[in-house]
Design an enzyme around this catalytic site. Structure first.
Site, PDB file in Angstrom:
ATOM      1  N   LYS A  36       0.871  -1.179   0.000  1.00  0.00           N
ATOM      2  CA  LYS A  36       0.000   0.000   0.000  1.00  0.00           C
ATOM      3  C   LYS A  36       0.900   1.219   0.000  1.00  0.00           C
ATOM      4  O   LYS A  36       2.038   1.156   0.473  1.00  0.00           O
ATOM      5  CB  LYS A  36      -0.890   0.010   1.257  1.00  0.00           C
ATOM      6  CG  LYS A  36      -2.148   0.837   1.106  1.00  0.00           C
ATOM      7  CD  LYS A  36      -3.279   0.110   0.416  1.00  0.00           C
ATOM      8  CE  LYS A  36      -4.419   1.040   0.108  1.00  0.00           C
ATOM      9  NZ  LYS A  36      -5.593   0.318  -0.405  1.00  0.00           N
TER      10      LYS A  36
ATOM     11  N   ASP B 110      -6.909   4.314  -4.754  1.00  0.00           N
ATOM     12  CA  ASP B 110      -7.603   4.156  -3.468  1.00  0.00           C
ATOM     13  C   ASP B 110      -8.224   5.520  -3.215  1.00  0.00           C
ATOM     14  O   ASP B 110      -8.434   6.296  -4.174  1.00  0.00           O
ATOM     15  CB  ASP B 110      -6.617   3.743  -2.365  1.00  0.00           C
ATOM     16  CG  ASP B 110      -7.319   3.335  -1.061  1.00  0.00           C
ATOM     17  OD1 ASP B 110      -7.903   2.253  -1.019  1.00  0.00           O
ATOM     18  OD2 ASP B 110      -7.301   4.122  -0.087  1.00  0.00           O
TER      19      ASP B 110
HETATM   20  P1  NDP Z   1     -12.908   7.750  -3.075  1.00  0.00           P
HETATM   21  O1  NDP Z   1     -11.854   8.732  -2.815  1.00  0.00           O
HETATM   22  O2  NDP Z   1     -13.452   7.576  -4.438  1.00  0.00           O
HETATM   23  O3  NDP Z   1     -14.154   8.022  -2.109  1.00  0.00           O
HETATM   24  C1  NDP Z   1     -14.007   8.043  -0.737  1.00  0.00           C
HETATM   25  C2  NDP Z   1     -15.319   8.469  -0.121  1.00  0.00           C
HETATM   26  O4  NDP Z   1     -15.236   8.314   1.290  1.00  0.00           O
HETATM   27  C3  NDP Z   1     -15.644   9.931  -0.374  1.00  0.00           C
HETATM   28  O5  NDP Z   1     -17.034  10.083  -0.411  1.00  0.00           O
HETATM   29  C4  NDP Z   1     -15.027  10.597   0.851  1.00  0.00           C
HETATM   30  O6  NDP Z   1     -15.622  11.839   1.191  1.00  0.00           O
HETATM   31  C5  NDP Z   1     -15.335   9.584   1.930  1.00  0.00           C
HETATM   32  N1  NDP Z   1     -14.339   9.713   2.988  1.00  0.00           N
HETATM   33  C6  NDP Z   1     -12.987   9.631   2.863  1.00  0.00           C
HETATM   34  N2  NDP Z   1     -12.389   9.846   4.048  1.00  0.00           N
HETATM   35  C7  NDP Z   1     -13.385  10.081   4.910  1.00  0.00           C
HETATM   36  C8  NDP Z   1     -13.412  10.359   6.298  1.00  0.00           C
HETATM   37  N3  NDP Z   1     -12.286  10.435   7.000  1.00  0.00           N
HETATM   38  N4  NDP Z   1     -14.631  10.515   6.877  1.00  0.00           N
HETATM   39  C9  NDP Z   1     -15.779  10.423   6.153  1.00  0.00           C
HETATM   40  N5  NDP Z   1     -15.808  10.170   4.840  1.00  0.00           N
HETATM   41  C10 NDP Z   1     -14.631   9.977   4.235  1.00  0.00           C
HETATM   42  O7  NDP Z   1     -12.330   6.346  -2.508  1.00  0.00           O
HETATM   43  P2  NDP Z   1     -12.823   4.873  -2.801  1.00  0.00           P
HETATM   44  O8  NDP Z   1     -14.281   4.854  -3.014  1.00  0.00           O
HETATM   45  O9  NDP Z   1     -11.921   4.287  -3.803  1.00  0.00           O
HETATM   46  O10 NDP Z   1     -12.466   4.150  -1.413  1.00  0.00           O
HETATM   47  C11 NDP Z   1     -13.390   4.066  -0.328  1.00  0.00           C
HETATM   48  C12 NDP Z   1     -12.955   2.963   0.617  1.00  0.00           C
HETATM   49  O11 NDP Z   1     -12.900   1.711  -0.098  1.00  0.00           O
HETATM   50  C13 NDP Z   1     -11.573   3.128   1.240  1.00  0.00           C
HETATM   51  O12 NDP Z   1     -11.580   2.591   2.544  1.00  0.00           O
HETATM   52  C14 NDP Z   1     -10.688   2.263   0.344  1.00  0.00           C
HETATM   53  O13 NDP Z   1      -9.514   1.841   1.002  1.00  0.00           O
HETATM   54  C15 NDP Z   1     -11.637   1.107   0.088  1.00  0.00           C
HETATM   55  N6  NDP Z   1     -11.300   0.298  -1.078  1.00  0.00           N
HETATM   56  C16 NDP Z   1     -11.255   0.870  -2.328  1.00  0.00           C
HETATM   57  C17 NDP Z   1     -10.970   0.085  -3.416  1.00  0.00           C
HETATM   58  C18 NDP Z   1     -11.027   0.625  -4.802  1.00  0.00           C
HETATM   59  O14 NDP Z   1     -10.970  -0.183  -5.746  1.00  0.00           O
HETATM   60  N7  NDP Z   1     -11.188   1.922  -5.001  1.00  0.00           N
HETATM   61  C19 NDP Z   1     -10.618  -1.347  -3.270  1.00  0.00           C
HETATM   62  C20 NDP Z   1     -10.808  -1.869  -1.934  1.00  0.00           C
HETATM   63  C21 NDP Z   1     -11.104  -1.043  -0.889  1.00  0.00           C
HETATM   64  P3  NDP Z   1     -14.798  13.179   0.942  1.00  0.00           P
HETATM   65  O15 NDP Z   1     -14.951  13.470  -0.521  1.00  0.00           O
HETATM   66  O16 NDP Z   1     -15.452  14.175   1.812  1.00  0.00           O
HETATM   67  O17 NDP Z   1     -13.368  12.905   1.351  1.00  0.00           O
END
Ligand code: NDP
Length: 447
Positions: A127, A167
């Site tokens: 990571k 991510d």
């Molecule tokens: P994105 O950046 O596309 O979206 C993240 C979302 O989560 C946004 O809506 C963001 O809101 C919100 N968010 C982030 N940090 C916080 C926080 N501290 N508190 C509240 N809301 C938060 O990321 P992904 O959708 O790709 O990833 C989301 C999760 O899925 C993560 O945990 C990631 O590790 C996991 N994941 C992703 C994969 C992938 O293929 N993308 C694969 C496996 C797991 P805001 O815009 O306000 O920051």
């Protein structure tokens, strides 16, 4: 055995890795699950698998300097944690978010090892990322940051060494900028990153894969009780990549998604976020880079819960798809009290340890991230395969493979997690992921 109990071992972990609470939390969960396996397997003890498996093979930390649009010079911290390469080249996402630090990335890299092992594909765990916040930055600022980040990262990665992906904060735009710089530095066109655009080596279904995969996994869990998504109310957190495609797949399977969120608050739409509303959210988040609060101006019957997460809303299924530790013990109790009994983790470690205890105690269908969200990395693995063959599979072909992988992960969890009539998916995922990596480390000797 050198350590008498998991608690005993955690004393060692904390002393060796001070001030890394997220990493401690992730290790504690895995070690507690696999403890009896280690106790009953002398070869794991003789090879000191416990101490070896929690130590990253390589920790790279570097400075990223770049100039903002006003000509000011900015500095960020960049990282790549190559945790365990026993079963294949390192693989795992890059996160750009101000909350990124060594502890967060070590927890994510550690989880990634077992997740990748569960996918059945040959991928080690890694990571990386930076404490850079793409929010509010112009495209050219993001480009300059990504290029400068890759100037250093390029020395440590390669298609047969380490293949990063996206991510939080890293999607197609950022992958494109980083790929461009890697190609220029190395003078080679190669599958060094996944999550690429279709025009230059990406895979169909990769953007959808994690959201689709978590929904397929939840569907498999529901099947064990002869149920499905049809007619069920679903609460989803986040509004990024994973959340968006989870909404799309739940809609297709007949469920009704009533929430989405970002770090400022939650929207609650009791009529359901149908596909036309989802298209609005995708444009808002992916093109206009706006905030979720804007949804309530567009859809007047929806409510905005400022500063709140979705967990007070009544639902049968919850899919946390935002970030780590977003479901506390209290949140878990509220969810269960309101009738939620199926939780599929799209995010990594979104439920804190108290919350996990609540779900297990109430015998919920609780699919932890390393199993439930493995569809993303699995499809990245499929992207690597297509790059090696210089082929592009059809949507149907990739989706069929993704579904089969999610079913296989579910079966592994059932195999290792069955406790009487209850399936403890935490135990199942941890043991299933661990055994393959530990056995491989032994096969390869003390390296
Ligand atoms: P994105 O950046 O596309 O979206 C993240 C979302 O989560 C946004 O809506 C963001 O809101 C919100 N968010 C982030 N940090 C916080 C926080 N501290 N508190 C509240 N809301 C938060 O990321 P992904 O959708 O790709 O990833 C989301 C999760 O899925 C993560 O945990 C990631 O590790 C996991 N994941 C992703 C994969 C992938 O293929 N993308 C694969 C496996 C797991 P805001 O815009 O306000 O920051």
């Amino acid at each position: 055995m050198m350590y008498k109990t998991p608690e005993d071992f955690m004393v060692y972990v904390k002393a060796k890795n001070p001030n890394q609470p997220e990493f401690h939390q992730a290790v504690d969960e895995v070690i507690t699950s696999v403890w009896s396996v280690i106790e009953n397997t002398p070869k794991y003890q003789a090879a000191n698998i416990l101490e070896r498996i929690i130590e990253p093979e390589r920790t790279i930390m570097f400075k990223v300097t770049w100039t903002n649009d006003k000509g000011g010079v900015e500095v960020n911290k960049g990282y790549r944690i190559q945790m365990n390469g026993a079963i294949g080249p390192y693989k795992g996402g890059l996160r750009f978010h101000p909350s990124v630090n060594l502890s967060v990335l070590k927890f994510l890299a550690f989880e990634q090892v077992f997740k990748n092992s569960l996918t059945t594909l040959p991928m080690g765990g890694a990571k990386g990322g930076a404490d850079f916040d793409p929010k509010g930055k112009s495209d050219t600022e993001v480009m300059r940051f990504c290029h400068n980040f890759m100037l250093e990262l390029s020395r440590h990665i390669g298609p047969n060494t380490d293949v990063p992906a996206g991510d939080i904060g890293v999607s197609g735009r950022e992958i494109g900028f980083m790929f461009g710089m890697y190609k220029k530095l190395r003078n080679e066109f190669t599958g060094v990153l996944t999550g690429k655009s279709l025009n230059w080596g990406g895979s169909l279904i990769r953007p959808e894969a994690t959201g689709y995969g978590v929904t397929y996994f939840a569907q498999e869990m529901l099947k064990t009780r002869n149920e499905d998504f049809n007619g069920k109310t679903v609460a989803i957190s986040g509004s990024g990549n994973v959340a968006q495609y989870a909404v799309q797949k739940v809609n297709e399977l007949g469920g009704k998604v009533v929430t989405l969120s970002d770090s400022d608050g939650t929207i609650y739409d009791s009529d359901g976020i149908d596909n036309s509303k989802l298209a609005y959210v995708m444009d808002l988040k992916n093109n206009r880079r706006g905030r979720i609060v804007e949804y309530v101006a567009e859809y007047r019957n929806a409510k905005y819960l400022e500063g709140k997460r979705p967990w007070e809303i009544e639902c049968k299924v919850a899919l946390p798809c935002a970030t780590q530790n977003e479901i506390s013990g209290e949140d878990a109790k509220t969810l269960v009290k309101n009738g939620c009994y199926c939780i599929g983790e799209g995010a990594n470690m979104p439920t804190n340890p108290e919350g996990v205890k609540v779900f297990l105690k109430n015998e919920a269908l609780y699919g932890p991230g390393k199993a439930a969200n493995a569809g993303g990395v699995a499809t990245s693995g499929l992207e690597m395969t297509q790059n090696s063959m210089r082929l592009l599979w059809t949507r149907e072909e990739v989706d069929t493979r993704l579904k089969a992988i999610m079913r296989a992960i579910h079966q592994t969890c059932v195999r290792y997690g069955k406790e009487g009539d209850y399936i403890n998916y935490v135990k199942g995922a941890n043991i299933g992921g661990f055994v393959k990596v530990a056995d491989t480390m032994i096969d390869q000797g003390i390296t």
